[in-house]
Design an enzyme around this catalytic site. Structure first.
Site, PDB file in Angstrom:
ATOM      1  N   ASP A 141      -4.683  16.200 -25.455  1.00 59.92           N
ATOM      2  CA  ASP A 141      -5.052  16.444 -23.729  1.00 59.92           C
ATOM      3  C   ASP A 141      -4.338  17.563 -23.449  1.00 59.92           C
ATOM      4  O   ASP A 141      -4.066  17.458 -22.102  1.00 59.92           O
ATOM      5  CB  ASP A 141      -6.322  15.251 -22.772  1.00 59.92           C
ATOM      6  CG  ASP A 141      -6.809  15.582 -21.835  1.00 59.92           C
ATOM      7  OD1 ASP A 141      -6.860  15.050 -20.535  1.00 59.92           O
ATOM      8  OD2 ASP A 141      -7.085  16.834 -21.803  1.00 59.92           O
ATOM      9  N   LYS A 144      -4.934  23.515 -24.320  1.00 57.85           N
ATOM     10  CA  LYS A 144      -5.383  23.246 -25.472  1.00 57.85           C
ATOM     11  C   LYS A 144      -5.712  24.806 -26.722  1.00 57.85           C
ATOM     12  O   LYS A 144      -6.084  24.789 -27.971  1.00 57.85           O
ATOM     13  CB  LYS A 144      -6.849  24.764 -24.766  1.00 57.85           C
ATOM     14  CG  LYS A 144      -6.924  23.263 -23.240  1.00 57.85           C
ATOM     15  CD  LYS A 144      -7.233  22.586 -23.171  1.00 57.85           C
ATOM     16  CE  LYS A 144      -7.494  21.206 -22.237  1.00 57.85           C
ATOM     17  NZ  LYS A 144      -6.457  19.968 -22.347  1.00 57.85           N
ATOM     18  N   ASP A 169      -9.966  16.207 -25.911  1.00 58.82           N
ATOM     19  CA  ASP A 169     -11.181  16.576 -24.237  1.00 58.82           C
ATOM     20  C   ASP A 169     -10.671  17.993 -24.482  1.00 58.82           C
ATOM     21  O   ASP A 169     -10.359  18.802 -25.404  1.00 58.82           O
ATOM     22  CB  ASP A 169     -10.097  16.176 -22.981  1.00 58.82           C
ATOM     23  CG  ASP A 169     -10.311  16.199 -22.403  1.00 58.82           C
ATOM     24  OD1 ASP A 169      -9.726  16.170 -21.523  1.00 58.82           O
ATOM     25  OD2 ASP A 169     -11.639  16.032 -22.092  1.00 58.82           O
ATOM     26  N   ASN A 170     -12.427  18.044 -23.583  1.00 59.58           N
ATOM     27  CA  ASN A 170     -12.315  19.751 -23.787  1.00 59.58           C
ATOM     28  C   ASN A 170     -12.607  20.588 -24.771  1.00 59.58           C
ATOM     29  O   ASN A 170     -11.967  22.093 -23.668  1.00 59.58           O
ATOM     30  CB  ASN A 170     -10.811  20.822 -22.503  1.00 59.58           C
ATOM     31  CG  ASN A 170     -10.308  19.663 -21.544  1.00 59.58           C
ATOM     32  OD1 ASN A 170      -9.204  18.957 -22.047  1.00 59.58           O
ATOM     33  ND2 ASN A 170     -11.208  19.375 -20.606  1.00 59.58           N
ATOM     34  N   GLU A 199     -15.043  17.098 -15.788  1.00 53.16           N
ATOM     35  CA  GLU A 199     -14.505  15.253 -14.802  1.00 53.16           C
ATOM     36  C   GLU A 199     -14.859  15.869 -13.864  1.00 53.16           C
ATOM     37  O   GLU A 199     -14.298  17.208 -13.458  1.00 53.16           O
ATOM     38  CB  GLU A 199     -13.111  15.184 -15.188  1.00 53.16           C
ATOM     39  CG  GLU A 199     -12.182  17.034 -14.767  1.00 53.16           C
ATOM     40  CD  GLU A 199     -11.289  16.899 -16.162  1.00 53.16           C
ATOM     41  OE1 GLU A 199     -12.902  17.245 -16.974  1.00 53.16           O
ATOM     42  OE2 GLU A 199     -10.774  17.878 -16.278  1.00 53.16           O
TER      43      GLU A 199
HETATM   44  C1  72W Z   1       3.796  22.254 -25.936  1.00 55.88           C
HETATM   45  C2  72W Z   1       3.643  21.413 -26.130  1.00 55.88           C
HETATM   46  C3  72W Z   1       2.964  20.216 -25.279  1.00 55.88           C
HETATM   47  N1  72W Z   1       3.623  18.782 -24.880  1.00 55.88           N
HETATM   48  C4  72W Z   1       4.034  17.503 -24.291  1.00 55.88           C
HETATM   49  N2  72W Z   1       3.111  18.165 -23.026  1.00 55.88           N
HETATM   50  C5  72W Z   1       2.526  19.337 -22.775  1.00 55.88           C
HETATM   51  C6  72W Z   1       2.359  20.246 -24.142  1.00 55.88           C
HETATM   52  N3  72W Z   1       1.010  20.759 -23.252  1.00 55.88           N
HETATM   53  C7  72W Z   1       0.809  21.028 -22.237  1.00 55.88           C
HETATM   54  N4  72W Z   1       1.435  19.811 -21.936  1.00 55.88           N
HETATM   55  C8  72W Z   1       1.071  18.470 -21.349  1.00 55.88           C
HETATM   56  O1  72W Z   1      -0.467  18.088 -20.590  1.00 55.88           O
HETATM   57  C9  72W Z   1      -1.135  18.493 -19.704  1.00 55.88           C
HETATM   58  C10 72W Z   1      -1.342  19.894 -19.887  1.00 55.88           C
HETATM   59  C11 72W Z   1      -3.003  19.472 -19.950  1.00 55.88           C
HETATM   60  C12 72W Z   1      -3.762  20.892 -20.692  1.00 55.88           C
HETATM   61  N5  72W Z   1      -4.913  21.073 -19.870  1.00 55.88           N
HETATM   62  C13 72W Z   1      -6.154  21.863 -19.531  1.00 55.88           C
HETATM   63  O2  72W Z   1      -5.737  22.708 -19.127  1.00 55.88           O
HETATM   64  C14 72W Z   1      -6.919  21.388 -18.652  1.00 55.88           C
HETATM   65  C15 72W Z   1      -8.263  22.243 -18.277  1.00 55.88           C
HETATM   66  C16 72W Z   1      -8.884  21.639 -17.326  1.00 55.88           C
HETATM   67  C17 72W Z   1      -9.816  22.889 -16.505  1.00 55.88           C
HETATM   68  C18 72W Z   1      -8.561  23.756 -15.564  1.00 55.88           C
HETATM   69  C19 72W Z   1      -9.990  24.787 -15.037  1.00 55.88           C
HETATM   70  C20 72W Z   1     -10.816  24.719 -14.928  1.00 55.88           C
HETATM   71  F1  72W Z   1     -11.786  25.307 -13.976  1.00 55.88           F
HETATM   72  C21 72W Z   1     -11.527  24.257 -16.557  1.00 55.88           C
HETATM   73  C22 72W Z   1     -11.158  23.045 -16.645  1.00 55.88           C
HETATM   74  C23 72W Z   1      -9.529  20.413 -17.936  1.00 55.88           C
HETATM   75  C24 72W Z   1      -8.972  19.614 -18.072  1.00 55.88           C
HETATM   76  O3  72W Z   1      -9.608  18.731 -18.754  1.00 55.88           O
HETATM   77  C25 72W Z   1      -7.842  19.805 -19.476  1.00 55.88           C
HETATM   78  O4  72W Z   1      -7.449  18.844 -20.150  1.00 55.88           O
HETATM   79  C26 72W Z   1       0.315  18.442 -18.886  1.00 55.88           C
HETATM   80  O5  72W Z   1       0.795  16.916 -18.172  1.00 55.88           O
HETATM   81  C27 72W Z   1       1.420  19.657 -19.249  1.00 55.88           C
HETATM   82  O6  72W Z   1       2.753  19.323 -19.283  1.00 55.88           O
HETATM   83 MG    MG Z   2      -8.591  17.329 -20.203  1.00 56.69          MG
END
Ligand code: 72W
Ligand code: MG
Length: 214
Positions: A141, A144, A169-170, A199
């Site tokens: 999660d 992406k 997820d997603n 969500e």
């Molecule tokens: C480098 C690798 C790596 N290593 C370790 N930690 C990492 C990492 N890359 C990322 N992180 C951390 O993970 C989390 C990011 C999560 C990213 N998730 C979405 O972007 C997302 C968006 C929507 C949505 C937004 C807007 C909309 F309009 C619709 C849907 C809905 C969802 O459920 C979503 O999960 C943060 O804590 C990052 O710091």
């Molecule tokens: Mg998600």
């Protein structure tokens, strides 16, 4: 300076949830995200699918990529029997700091190991850091565009075994097209889509469950 959304989410947990009660922490976050500020937690609808997969797998070793505020970390860890560990990776220190407090408020700090850093750097260190041979369950999660490179890395590091379960997820919104194409066409995976909603909204989204076939 203004507080951040994760900090406001944490405050909602501290004000509304009961210390040591994971379900009340989950409910407090869902209430906050529905009635105050949307946040990218897996949420209650997809969260109950996550719960059912975790209960079916009964993992002894579990990995989460992307902790954020710790919502799915709490959902998973509350279902793990004593003696099992959920390792969760988060590279943003501010998010990690909030997540640690959410996890601790739920009383689950002994079942969770939150490691700060990038998944690409940390996955190859899982064996030396935790003596983990393979993961029974991986919840994906984070960013992406990192889903596909990171499961390929898990394969390369031989951290998956015949029957390991990946839950992503997603896969519809925001979408992970390269990942989906790979797990649905690779002979090394058996994949299944669980239709749900983004969500706290009516927008379609879903989880992809993939079994590694070895
Ligand atoms: C480098 C690798 C790596 N290593 C370790 N930690 C990492 C990492 N890359 C990322 N992180 C951390 O993970 C989390 C990011 C999560 C990213 N998730 C979405 O972007 C997302 C968006 C929507 C949505 C937004 C807007 C909309 F309009 C619709 C849907 C809905 C969802 O459920 C979503 O999960 C943060 O804590 C990052 O710091
Ligand atoms: Mg998600």
């Amino acid at each position: 300076t203004r507080s951040t959304r994760p900090q406001r989410l944490l405050r909602a947990v501290q004000q509304k949830a009961i210390k040591g009660d994971p379900q009340s922490v989950i409910s407090a976050i869902d209430y906050f995200c529905r009635h105050s500020e949307w946040a990218m937690n897996v949420g209650d609808e997809k969260g109950s699918i996550l719960d059912s997969v975790v209960c079916e797998v009964c993992p002894t070793t579990a990995l989460e990529l992307g902790t954020y505020c710790g919502y799915s970390t709490v959902r998973i860890a509350r279902l793990l029997p004593p003696g099992t560990k959920l390792i969760t990776l988060e590279f943003n220190p501010a998010f990690a700091a909030v997540a640690r407090q959410v996890i601790e408020y739920a009383g689950l700090q002994n079942k969770v190991c939150l490691v700060e850093g990038a998944s690409g750097d940390l996955i190859p260190k899982m064996c030396q850091m935790f003596g983990i041979k393979t993961f029974d369950f991986v919840f994906i999660d984070h960013w992406k565009d990192r889903y596909l490179p990171d499961i390929k890395l898990l394969e390369e590091c031989q951290l998956l075994r015949k029957g390991s379960i990946l839950l992503a997820d997603n896969v519809i919104c925001p979408g992970t097209p390269e990942y989906l194409e790979y797990v649905r066409n690779s002979p090394h995976y058996e994949s299944k889509y669980f239709k749900s909603h983004l969500e706290y909204t009516k927008v379609e989204d879903g989880l992809e469950k993939s079994v590694f076939l070895g």
